[in-house]
Design an enzyme around this catalytic site. Structure first.
Site, PDB file in Angstrom:
ATOM      1  N   GLU A  12      30.774  61.650 -22.873  1.00 15.09           N
ATOM      2  CA  GLU A  12      30.867  60.287 -22.337  1.00 15.09           C
ATOM      3  C   GLU A  12      30.214  59.290 -23.275  1.00 15.09           C
ATOM      4  OE1 GLU A  12      30.427  60.293 -17.683  1.00 15.09           O
ATOM      5  OE2 GLU A  12      28.866  61.447 -18.659  1.00 15.09           O
ATOM      6  N   ASP A 199      33.658  68.618  -9.547  1.00  8.16           N
ATOM      7  CA  ASP A 199      33.689  69.915  -8.839  1.00  8.16           C
ATOM      8  C   ASP A 199      33.299  69.645  -7.402  1.00  8.16           C
ATOM      9  OD1 ASP A 199      30.897  69.767 -10.565  1.00  8.16           O
ATOM     10  OD2 ASP A 199      30.568  70.399  -8.505  1.00  8.16           O
TER      11      ASP A 199
HETATM   12  N1  ADE Z   1      26.985  67.247 -11.517  1.00  8.37           N
HETATM   13  C1  ADE Z   1      28.282  67.590 -11.468  1.00  8.37           C
HETATM   14  N2  ADE Z   1      28.492  68.563 -10.579  1.00  8.37           N
HETATM   15  C2  ADE Z   1      27.277  68.838 -10.026  1.00  8.37           C
HETATM   16  C3  ADE Z   1      26.821  69.760  -9.070  1.00  8.37           C
HETATM   17  N3  ADE Z   1      27.681  70.609  -8.487  1.00  8.37           N
HETATM   18  N4  ADE Z   1      25.505  69.790  -8.762  1.00  8.37           N
HETATM   19  C4  ADE Z   1      24.654  68.929  -9.375  1.00  8.37           C
HETATM   20  N5  ADE Z   1      25.020  68.053 -10.307  1.00  8.37           N
HETATM   21  C5  ADE Z   1      26.319  67.997 -10.625  1.00  8.37           C
END
Ligand code: ADE
Length: 235
Positions: A12, A199
């Site tokens: 990024e 996610d």
């Molecule tokens: N950043 C992106 N995905 C995450 C997750 N599952 N837990 C903590 N920080 C994150």
């Protein structure tokens, strides 16, 4: 007025630096700060580093040493609320540390001696950031609300469910935002943060996260930052 663009990921930051024609690197607190211009505005771009303490140090140096007057954070997060899907964008209205627990001395989540568990982002800057995100990514769902932060990558369905039931209004989870929000509160500096959902903070989170960073995250944040700084609004 100098604006800080803080990125969570190298990919990024690289995409933001590609938009800065004249940046030069300055070292402070073991970090590389890139000072220059983006759309004619004074900007300092930097990696937050990962986790709450590292992000708090980065924010403090930006404010005290580089004199920034606003901080905008771009990164990724795990989706928590049921309607928050991979590829959606979340613009934070407030932050809470989900791993802060000084009970029974203070209520769970309350930041000791502040008397609050949530720090709001700056309303005006957040509205501009949300509008910029929607302009930059027209087909993408942009959510607004609570984002929670903690020093854990949440990568099991069990932990994700526990967070959802403890904090039902939490849209997403990440590892830095609440720390920067607290530092900005301390110094009276406007803060806004945008996170693309990489996610669902579940058993598949690890693989989804790595794939997403490469494919989507850097394009998203550069496009949002570009749209924000190109806007005629007063920042
Ligand atoms: N950043 C992106 N995905 C995450 C997750 N599952 N837990 C903590 N920080 C994150």
């Amino acid at each position: 007025m100098t604006i800080a663009i803080v990125s969570a990921m190298r990919e990024e930051l690289a995409a933001v630096l590609a938009l800065m024609p004249d940046e030069h690197k300055q070292l402070a607190a073991g970090r590389e700060f890139f000072v220059g211009h983006l759309h004619g505005r004074d900007v300092v771009a930097v990696l937050s580093r990962i986790g709450k303490v590292a992000a708090a140090t980065t924010a403090s140096v930006l404010i005290q040493q580089f004199g920034v007057k606003a901080i905008v954070f771009t990164g990724v997060a795990g989706g928590l609320a049921p309607g928050v899907h991979v590829g959606d964008v979340v613009v934070a209205d407030e932050f809470l540390q989900h791993d802060l627990d000084a009970s029974p001395i203070f209520p769970r989540y309350e930041v000791p001696l502040y008397g609050v568990s949530r720090f709001a982002t700056d309303a005006a800057l957040t509205a501009q950031l949300a509008a910029a995100a929607q302009r930059a990514l027209p087909g993408v769902k942009v959510h607004r609300g609570l984002v929670v932060s903690g020093d854990r990558f949440v990568s099991t369905t069990g932990e994700s469910r526990a967070l959802q039931s403890a904090l039902p209004d939490a849209l997403a989870v990440e590892m830095e935002g609440a720390a920067i929000a607290q530092v900005c509160h301390d110094f009276g500096i406007p803060f806004a943060a945008v996170r693309t959902i990489s996610d669902r903070a579940d058993d598949a989170a690890h693989g989804d996260f790595l794939k997403f960073i490469e494919e989507v995250a850097s394009r998203h944040s550069a496009a949002i930052v570009q749209a924000l700084l190109a806007a005629p609004d007063d920042l």
